[in-house]
Design a protein around this motif. Structure first.
Motif, PDB file in Angstrom:
ATOM      1  N   VAL A 174     -16.625 -14.324  -0.910  1.00  0.00           N
ATOM      2  CA  VAL A 174     -15.807 -14.144  -2.198  1.00  0.00           C
ATOM      3  C   VAL A 174     -15.471 -15.362  -2.713  1.00  0.00           C
ATOM      4  CG1 VAL A 174     -14.116 -12.802  -3.381  1.00  0.00           C
ATOM      5  CG2 VAL A 174     -15.337 -11.523  -1.746  1.00  0.00           C
ATOM      6  N   SER A 175     -15.675 -15.571  -4.129  1.00  0.00           N
ATOM      7  CA  SER A 175     -15.381 -16.685  -4.659  1.00  0.00           C
ATOM      8  C   SER A 175     -14.091 -16.925  -5.405  1.00  0.00           C
ATOM      9  CB  SER A 175     -16.614 -17.333  -5.520  1.00  0.00           C
ATOM     10  OG  SER A 175     -16.807 -16.338  -6.544  1.00  0.00           O
ATOM     11  N   LEU A 176     -13.434 -15.662  -5.518  1.00  0.00           N
ATOM     12  CA  LEU A 176     -12.240 -15.644  -6.359  1.00  0.00           C
ATOM     13  C   LEU A 176     -11.131 -16.214  -5.467  1.00  0.00           C
ATOM     14  CD1 LEU A 176     -12.437 -11.990  -7.366  1.00  0.00           C
ATOM     15  CD2 LEU A 176     -13.349 -13.979  -9.033  1.00  0.00           C
ATOM     16  N   ASP A 177     -10.022 -16.749  -6.101  1.00  0.00           N
ATOM     17  CA  ASP A 177      -8.992 -17.273  -5.551  1.00  0.00           C
ATOM     18  C   ASP A 177      -8.202 -16.298  -4.883  1.00  0.00           C
ATOM     19  OD1 ASP A 177      -6.972 -16.634  -7.482  1.00  0.00           O
ATOM     20  OD2 ASP A 177      -7.758 -17.974  -8.734  1.00  0.00           O
ATOM     21  N   GLU A 178      -7.206 -16.503  -3.954  1.00  0.00           N
ATOM     22  CA  GLU A 178      -6.426 -15.669  -3.510  1.00  0.00           C
ATOM     23  C   GLU A 178      -5.611 -14.621  -4.261  1.00  0.00           C
ATOM     24  OE1 GLU A 178      -2.609 -15.754  -0.508  1.00  0.00           O
ATOM     25  OE2 GLU A 178      -4.128 -16.851   0.044  1.00  0.00           O
ATOM     26  N   LYS A 179      -4.992 -15.189  -5.358  1.00  0.00           N
ATOM     27  CA  LYS A 179      -4.043 -14.718  -6.350  1.00  0.00           C
ATOM     28  C   LYS A 179      -5.105 -13.500  -7.048  1.00  0.00           C
ATOM     29  CE  LYS A 179      -0.841 -15.092 -10.087  1.00  0.00           C
ATOM     30  NZ  LYS A 179      -0.341 -16.043 -10.931  1.00  0.00           N
ATOM     31  N   THR A 180      -5.987 -13.958  -7.454  1.00  0.00           N
ATOM     32  CA  THR A 180      -6.973 -12.949  -7.980  1.00  0.00           C
ATOM     33  C   THR A 180      -7.451 -11.791  -7.121  1.00  0.00           C
ATOM     34  OG1 THR A 180      -7.850 -14.624  -9.494  1.00  0.00           O
ATOM     35  CG2 THR A 180      -9.045 -12.655  -9.315  1.00  0.00           C
ATOM     36  N   ILE A 181      -7.619 -11.964  -5.910  1.00  0.00           N
ATOM     37  CA  ILE A 181      -8.162 -11.140  -5.090  1.00  0.00           C
ATOM     38  C   ILE A 181      -7.199 -10.144  -5.005  1.00  0.00           C
ATOM     39  CG2 ILE A 181      -8.778 -10.472  -2.494  1.00  0.00           C
ATOM     40  CD1 ILE A 181     -10.260 -13.272  -2.581  1.00  0.00           C
ATOM     41  N   LEU A 182      -5.926 -10.679  -4.556  1.00  0.00           N
ATOM     42  CA  LEU A 182      -4.898  -9.458  -4.332  1.00  0.00           C
ATOM     43  C   LEU A 182      -4.489  -8.546  -5.577  1.00  0.00           C
ATOM     44  CD1 LEU A 182      -2.342 -11.853  -2.355  1.00  0.00           C
ATOM     45  CD2 LEU A 182      -4.001 -10.204  -1.567  1.00  0.00           C
ATOM     46  N   ALA A 183      -4.705  -9.205  -6.826  1.00  0.00           N
ATOM     47  CA  ALA A 183      -4.282  -8.793  -8.085  1.00  0.00           C
ATOM     48  C   ALA A 183      -5.187  -7.503  -8.058  1.00  0.00           C
ATOM     49  CB  ALA A 183      -4.243  -9.501  -9.164  1.00  0.00           C
ATOM     50  N   ARG A 184      -6.618  -7.793  -7.859  1.00  0.00           N
ATOM     51  CA  ARG A 184      -7.775  -6.732  -7.733  1.00  0.00           C
ATOM     52  C   ARG A 184      -7.295  -5.608  -6.917  1.00  0.00           C
ATOM     53  NH1 ARG A 184     -13.123  -9.511 -10.002  1.00  0.00           N
ATOM     54  NH2 ARG A 184     -12.285 -10.788 -11.723  1.00  0.00           N
ATOM     55  N   LEU A 185      -7.286  -6.004  -5.648  1.00  0.00           N
ATOM     56  CA  LEU A 185      -6.884  -4.867  -4.613  1.00  0.00           C
ATOM     57  C   LEU A 185      -5.599  -4.219  -5.194  1.00  0.00           C
ATOM     58  CD1 LEU A 185      -7.260  -7.023  -1.371  1.00  0.00           C
ATOM     59  CD2 LEU A 185      -8.883  -5.432  -2.371  1.00  0.00           C
ATOM     60  N   ASN A 186      -4.531  -4.834  -5.298  1.00  0.00           N
ATOM     61  CA  ASN A 186      -3.428  -4.055  -5.827  1.00  0.00           C
ATOM     62  C   ASN A 186      -3.820  -3.077  -7.063  1.00  0.00           C
ATOM     63  OD1 ASN A 186      -1.703  -5.207  -3.877  1.00  0.00           O
ATOM     64  ND2 ASN A 186      -0.859  -6.681  -5.119  1.00  0.00           N
ATOM     65  N   GLY A 187      -4.412  -3.694  -7.851  1.00  0.00           N
ATOM     66  CA  GLY A 187      -4.913  -2.603  -9.294  1.00  0.00           C
ATOM     67  C   GLY A 187      -5.630  -1.566  -8.689  1.00  0.00           C
ATOM     68  N   CYS A 188      -6.219  -1.329  -7.569  1.00  0.00           N
ATOM     69  CA  CYS A 188      -6.957  -0.391  -7.269  1.00  0.00           C
ATOM     70  C   CYS A 188      -6.043   0.896  -6.793  1.00  0.00           C
ATOM     71  CB  CYS A 188      -7.730  -0.702  -6.239  1.00  0.00           C
ATOM     72  SG  CYS A 188      -9.453  -1.715  -6.775  1.00  0.00           S
ATOM     73  N   VAL A 189      -4.926   0.486  -6.363  1.00  0.00           N
ATOM     74  CA  VAL A 189      -4.166   1.562  -5.886  1.00  0.00           C
ATOM     75  C   VAL A 189      -2.516   1.521  -6.500  1.00  0.00           C
ATOM     76  CG1 VAL A 189      -5.134   1.474  -3.576  1.00  0.00           C
ATOM     77  CG2 VAL A 189      -3.243  -0.100  -4.148  1.00  0.00           C
ATOM     78  N   GLU A 190      -2.201   0.842  -7.545  1.00  0.00           N
ATOM     79  CA  GLU A 190      -0.988   0.502  -8.246  1.00  0.00           C
ATOM     80  C   GLU A 190      -0.555   1.837  -8.864  1.00  0.00           C
ATOM     81  OE1 GLU A 190       1.361  -2.193 -11.383  1.00  0.00           O
ATOM     82  OE2 GLU A 190      -0.760  -2.660 -10.967  1.00  0.00           O
ATOM     83  N   ARG A 191      -1.419   2.611  -9.532  1.00  0.00           N
ATOM     84  CA  ARG A 191      -1.038   3.649 -10.170  1.00  0.00           C
ATOM     85  C   ARG A 191      -0.720   4.778  -9.193  1.00  0.00           C
ATOM     86  NH1 ARG A 191      -4.314   6.843 -15.059  1.00  0.00           N
ATOM     87  NH2 ARG A 191      -2.556   8.477 -15.374  1.00  0.00           N
ATOM     88  N   LYS A 192      -1.374   4.918  -7.942  1.00  0.00           N
ATOM     89  CA  LYS A 192      -0.797   5.890  -6.845  1.00  0.00           C
ATOM     90  C   LYS A 192       0.447   5.567  -6.445  1.00  0.00           C
ATOM     91  CE  LYS A 192      -5.752   6.687  -5.700  1.00  0.00           C
ATOM     92  NZ  LYS A 192      -6.571   6.763  -4.543  1.00  0.00           N
ATOM     93  N   TYR A 193       0.785   4.291  -6.135  1.00  0.00           N
ATOM     94  CA  TYR A 193       2.146   4.088  -5.722  1.00  0.00           C
ATOM     95  C   TYR A 193       3.338   4.165  -6.740  1.00  0.00           C
ATOM     96  CZ  TYR A 193       0.459   2.064  -1.292  1.00  0.00           C
ATOM     97  OH  TYR A 193      -0.119   1.993   0.199  1.00  0.00           O
ATOM     98  N   ARG A 194       2.887   3.962  -7.916  1.00  0.00           N
ATOM     99  CA  ARG A 194       3.901   4.082  -8.860  1.00  0.00           C
ATOM    100  C   ARG A 194       4.029   5.636  -9.290  1.00  0.00           C
ATOM    101  NH1 ARG A 194       5.709  -0.791 -10.570  1.00  0.00           N
ATOM    102  NH2 ARG A 194       4.550  -2.711 -10.027  1.00  0.00           N
ATOM    103  N   GLU A 195       3.007   6.170  -9.200  1.00  0.00           N
ATOM    104  CA  GLU A 195       3.243   7.779  -9.875  1.00  0.00           C
ATOM    105  C   GLU A 195       3.155   8.803  -8.999  1.00  0.00           C
ATOM    106  OE1 GLU A 195       0.432   8.074 -13.266  1.00  0.00           O
ATOM    107  OE2 GLU A 195       1.076   5.847 -14.085  1.00  0.00           O
ATOM    108  N   SER A 196       2.647   8.795  -7.916  1.00  0.00           N
ATOM    109  CA  SER A 196       1.913  10.100  -7.364  1.00  0.00           C
ATOM    110  C   SER A 196       1.990  10.058  -5.729  1.00  0.00           C
ATOM    111  CB  SER A 196       0.524  10.410  -7.582  1.00  0.00           C
ATOM    112  OG  SER A 196      -0.315   9.496  -7.044  1.00  0.00           O
ATOM    113  N   LEU A 197       1.949   8.998  -4.891  1.00  0.00           N
ATOM    114  CA  LEU A 197       1.953   9.304  -3.491  1.00  0.00           C
ATOM    115  C   LEU A 197       3.229   9.909  -3.227  1.00  0.00           C
ATOM    116  CD1 LEU A 197       0.384   5.723  -2.309  1.00  0.00           C
ATOM    117  CD2 LEU A 197      -0.585   7.876  -2.475  1.00  0.00           C
ATOM    118  N   PRO A 198       3.152  10.929  -2.188  1.00  0.00           N
ATOM    119  CA  PRO A 198       4.318  11.548  -1.611  1.00  0.00           C
ATOM    120  C   PRO A 198       5.038  11.012  -0.360  1.00  0.00           C
ATOM    121  CG  PRO A 198       2.512  12.670  -0.803  1.00  0.00           C
ATOM    122  CD  PRO A 198       1.908  11.485  -1.783  1.00  0.00           C
TER     123      PRO A 198
END
Length: 223
Positions: free
Chosen positions: A63-87
């Motif tokens: 993967v050629s992306l920098d660390e910050k970008t990788i983390l942002a994209r991974l977090n983005g995949c699950v962010e809404r669940k953590y903020r809104e729905s995971l029980p």
């Protein structure tokens, strides 16, 4: 000699929060989006890694992306669940409230990004009971290193013999035990070695709903 129980270190995902499925397929999907072949056993490789280590591992795969970008994209995949729905797992809040009522200092120590962890803990009502939330990113080490738990206890201001760790994953149970802490294993269906967690932990909860009764018995034994 036993000491009074003064501190509790909680894992979050799979222990307090019913959230392990939120990450199912996230690593695989990200690698595929970057044109990187996914090998068998990826989840097992990623399980003990901190977020930063995960990013660096993905870079090692091409993967050629920098660390910050990788983390942002991974977090983005699950962010809404953590903020809104995971029980919360059933019984989680009752356990936290019970320990807090006993004067035990509490914290969450997690591999999840701190912004996601705090958002979920605030939404579910647990954050006010916690002295702090410590992430691997903030601790500077992953949870498979015993020093992670030592740093959490140091921040709590409690000694090892006065502190109990709650974990669902075997590698975390081993790490906390290696650091010298008493550990309570918590069943989660995502942990393939749950029987071994039960064998190695000092106490075991097949459900957090059992916790108040079990903790009352352990309280007498541990204090």
């Amino acid at each position: 000699m036993n000491r009074a129980l003064k501190g509790a270190i909680f894992d979050m995902d799979g222990t307090l929060l019913d959230s392990m499925t939120a990450w199912d397929g996230v690593g695989e999907a990200f690698l595929q989006s970057q044109g990187v072949a996914v090998s068998d056993g990826l989840m097992g490789i990623l399980a003990p890694l901190s977020f930063s280590q995960t990013a660096r591992y993905f870079q090692s795969l091409g993967v050629s992306l920098d660390e910050k970008t990788i983390l942002a994209r991974l977090n983005g995949c699950v962010e809404r669940k953590y903020r809104e729905s995971l029980p919360l797992k059933p019984g989680a809040k009752a356990l936290v409230e019970w320990l807090s009522g006993k004067g035990v200092r509490l914290c969450v120590a997690t591999a999840t990004h701190p912004s996601l962890a705090k958002a979920a803990l605030a939404r579910t009502g647990l954050l006010p009971f916690l002295s702090f939330v410590l992430s691997c990113q903030e601790a500077g080490c992953p949870k498979d290193q015993p020093v992670f738990y030592e740093r959490a206890a140091a921040m709590l201001g409690t000694k090892k013999e006065e502190t109990v760790v709650f974990e669902d994953a075997l590698y975390c149970v081993k790490s906390a035990k290696a650091a010298g802490f008493r550990v309570v294993g918590v069943f989660d269906p995502s942990e393939p070695q749950a029987d071994e967690v039960k064998n190695q932990a000092d106490g075991y909860l097949s459900s957090l709903e059992q916790a108040p009764q079990a903790m009352k018995a352990w309280w007498e034994e541990w204090t």
